[in-house]
Write a protein that holds these residues in place. Structure first.
Motif, mmCIF file in Angstrom:
data_model
loop_
_atom_site.group_PDB
_atom_site.id
_atom_site.type_symbol
_atom_site.label_atom_id
_atom_site.label_comp_id
_atom_site.label_asym_id
_atom_site.label_seq_id
_atom_site.Cartn_x
_atom_site.Cartn_y
_atom_site.Cartn_z
ATOM 1 N N LYS A 286 -14.902 7.829 -3.871
ATOM 2 C CA LYS A 286 -14.249 6.719 -3.949
ATOM 3 C C LYS A 286 -14.562 6.776 -2.227
ATOM 4 O O LYS A 286 -14.334 7.238 -1.343
ATOM 5 C CB LYS A 286 -12.634 7.480 -4.143
ATOM 6 C CG LYS A 286 -13.430 7.313 -5.800
ATOM 7 C CD LYS A 286 -11.928 7.038 -6.283
ATOM 8 C CE LYS A 286 -11.114 7.221 -7.986
ATOM 9 N NZ LYS A 286 -10.222 7.712 -8.579
ATOM 10 N N GLU A 287 -13.544 5.591 -1.837
ATOM 11 C CA GLU A 287 -13.322 5.304 -0.520
ATOM 12 C C GLU A 287 -11.506 6.070 -0.410
ATOM 13 O O GLU A 287 -11.471 6.937 -0.904
ATOM 14 C CB GLU A 287 -12.920 3.997 -0.009
ATOM 15 C CG GLU A 287 -13.587 2.773 0.009
ATOM 16 C CD GLU A 287 -14.856 3.572 0.501
ATOM 17 O OE1 GLU A 287 -14.233 3.167 2.020
ATOM 18 O OE2 GLU A 287 -15.925 2.953 0.451
ATOM 19 N N ALA B 99 -8.783 5.879 -0.904
ATOM 20 C CA ALA B 99 -7.702 5.682 -2.432
ATOM 21 C C ALA B 99 -7.663 7.443 -2.561
ATOM 22 O O ALA B 99 -7.023 7.460 -3.754
ATOM 23 C CB ALA B 99 -9.371 4.959 -3.210
ATOM 24 N N HIS B 100 -8.588 8.088 -2.977
ATOM 25 C CA HIS B 100 -8.660 9.617 -2.426
ATOM 26 C C HIS B 100 -6.852 10.226 -2.097
ATOM 27 O O HIS B 100 -6.816 11.040 -2.784
ATOM 28 C CB HIS B 100 -9.739 10.437 -2.502
ATOM 29 C CG HIS B 100 -10.960 10.549 -3.117
ATOM 30 N ND1 HIS B 100 -10.945 10.885 -4.885
ATOM 31 C CD2 HIS B 100 -12.388 10.928 -3.245
ATOM 32 C CE1 HIS B 100 -12.020 10.905 -5.118
ATOM 33 N NE2 HIS B 100 -12.831 10.544 -3.945
#
Length: 401
Positions: free
Chosen positions: A123-124, A127-128
């Motif tokens: 994920k980007e 987002a994480h």
């Protein structure tokens, strides 16, 4: 470049990402140089009286090597010379309680990050950073240290989420790996630059050759890639035989690139002039490439004449980079190519980087000294990306936070 351990304020609660991913045999985690390398970061943090919690991964869900990190704690403690406690939780109540109990100099290893649902999806970073994993752990710490250079091409939560919510620092391994592995893309060398290309993952090394051909004077080939280039040059090798599944798929994927490289950079590319195989008596035998009329056996190493041609090129180089073994060096009969090249590098006063866990293992197996090389990398995929100048997502976050 980075903030490092030396930039940490005193008495910090520090969350550290290591890469302790190791071979597992019959459920037993095998000691390897990753523990020894990361031990320096762990020891330095402990001796500076920081409160240290460590994260690492092992295997992937479903694999035989997907195991707990409990054994890793004991191995790491032996290398670091400090106690490393273990808790069988990554960010649950048990982990949080153990983290809060840390005192100055204490070191705690959390459970395998890949046992959490938040870790593995690519994920980007943003987002994480909002995941339950990151949002639960981050408030317990003052700083985040990434020492897992070898995993830093992965956009996983433990690698890219925390730098967005905590002050981020580079560990000892991260700094040394970044500087050495980026050298081919960033440094200027006055003399010849040679790259030794081998291993079983031809697709990886062929992409490197294609990307950095302008920075390398000579490529010395062996392994699977070497046979595929020989095939492209018109020799009846570099193809699968019964019971083998190594060449044909990689040929289909790469033959156009290989042919273009030979056409455009043929004067830079040195191919094996002889290959080694196991004869009917189980002994090593060698055959000149020019005398091979069909591939009816597995070739397991480059031959002695090839080593004799490659060694002077290496000794005349100002810089040598190695990616992949030239043969099946784990079998002493077929270590001639890999060990011969490593010995030539060790005898040469040049800047040298040996990359990839398998190849670097040959240094220890055959009694060579790491001190004879500028850098012995513990990275695989990250090393490949660094050679091509491709950014590593977790490294970039350290540089920009």
């Amino acid at each position: 470049m980075f903030d490092t351990l030396d930039d940490l304020d005193p008495d910090q609660r520090v969350l550290v990402r290591l890469d302790l991913n190791s071979p597992v045999e019959d459920g037993v985690v095998q000691d390897n140089r990753r523990f020894d390398r990361h031990a320096e970061t762990v020891r330095d943090l402990s001796e500076a009286d920081h409160r240290v919690a460590l994260m690492a991964h092992q295997g992937r869900p479903g694999g035989d090597d997907f195991v707990s990190l409990e054994q890793h704690a004991d191995i790491l403690a032996e290398h670091a010379g400090v106690d490393v406690d273990f808790v069988d939780s990554t960010f649950g109540d048990g982990a949080i309680a153990a983290i809060r109990d840390l005192e100055a100099g204490d070191v705690l290893l959390l459970e395998n990050t890949r046992m959490t649902d938040d870790e593995l999806p690519e994920k980007e970073p943003e987002a994480h950073s909002k995941s339950e994993f990151v949002q639960t752990l981050a408030p317990e710490f003052n700083a985040y240290v990434n020492d897992a250079y070898s995993a830093s091409h992965r956009a996983h939560a433990s690698l890219v989420g925390f730098p967005l919510v905590l002050p981020a620092f580079a560990g000892r391994v991260m700094v040394s790996e970044y500087e050495a592995n980026s050298a081919i893309a960033t440094k200027e060398f006055d003399g010849d630059v040679t790259m030794v290309v081998g291993g079983t993952k031809a697709t990886d090394v062929i992409s490197v050759m294609n990307a950095i051909g302008d920075k390398v004077d000579t490529f010395c080939l062996g392994g699977i890639a070497g046979e595929l280039f020989l095939r492209a040059a018109g020799n009846p090798v570099g193809e699968d035989i019964e019971g083998m599944d190594l060449f044909d798929d990689q040929w289909e994927t790469n033959h156009e690139t290989i042919e273009e490289l030979l056409d455009e950079r043929g004067d830079q590319i040195k191919l094996a002039v002889d290959l080694a195989y196991e004869d009917e008596n189980g002994e090593r035998a060698e055959s000149p490439v020019a005398s091979i009329t069909e591939k009816d056996r597995a070739f397991l190493d480059v031959g002695s004449d090839t080593v004799a041609e490659y060694a002077p090129l290496i000794r005349d180089s100002e810089a040598v980079f190695v990616k992949g073994a030239l043969g099946l060096f784990e079998d002493e009969r077929f270590a001639t190519g890999t060990v011969g090249v490593l010995e030539a590098i060790a005898e040469t006063d040049c800047f040298s980087v040996v990359g990839g866990g398998d190849t670097s293992r040959a240094i220890e197996m055959y009694g060579l000294s790491e001190d004879d090389f500028s850098h012995v990398s513990i990275a695989g995929g990250a090393y490949i990306r660094a050679l091509t100048g491709e950014p590593l997502v977790a490294v970039e976050l350290l540089k920009h936070t």
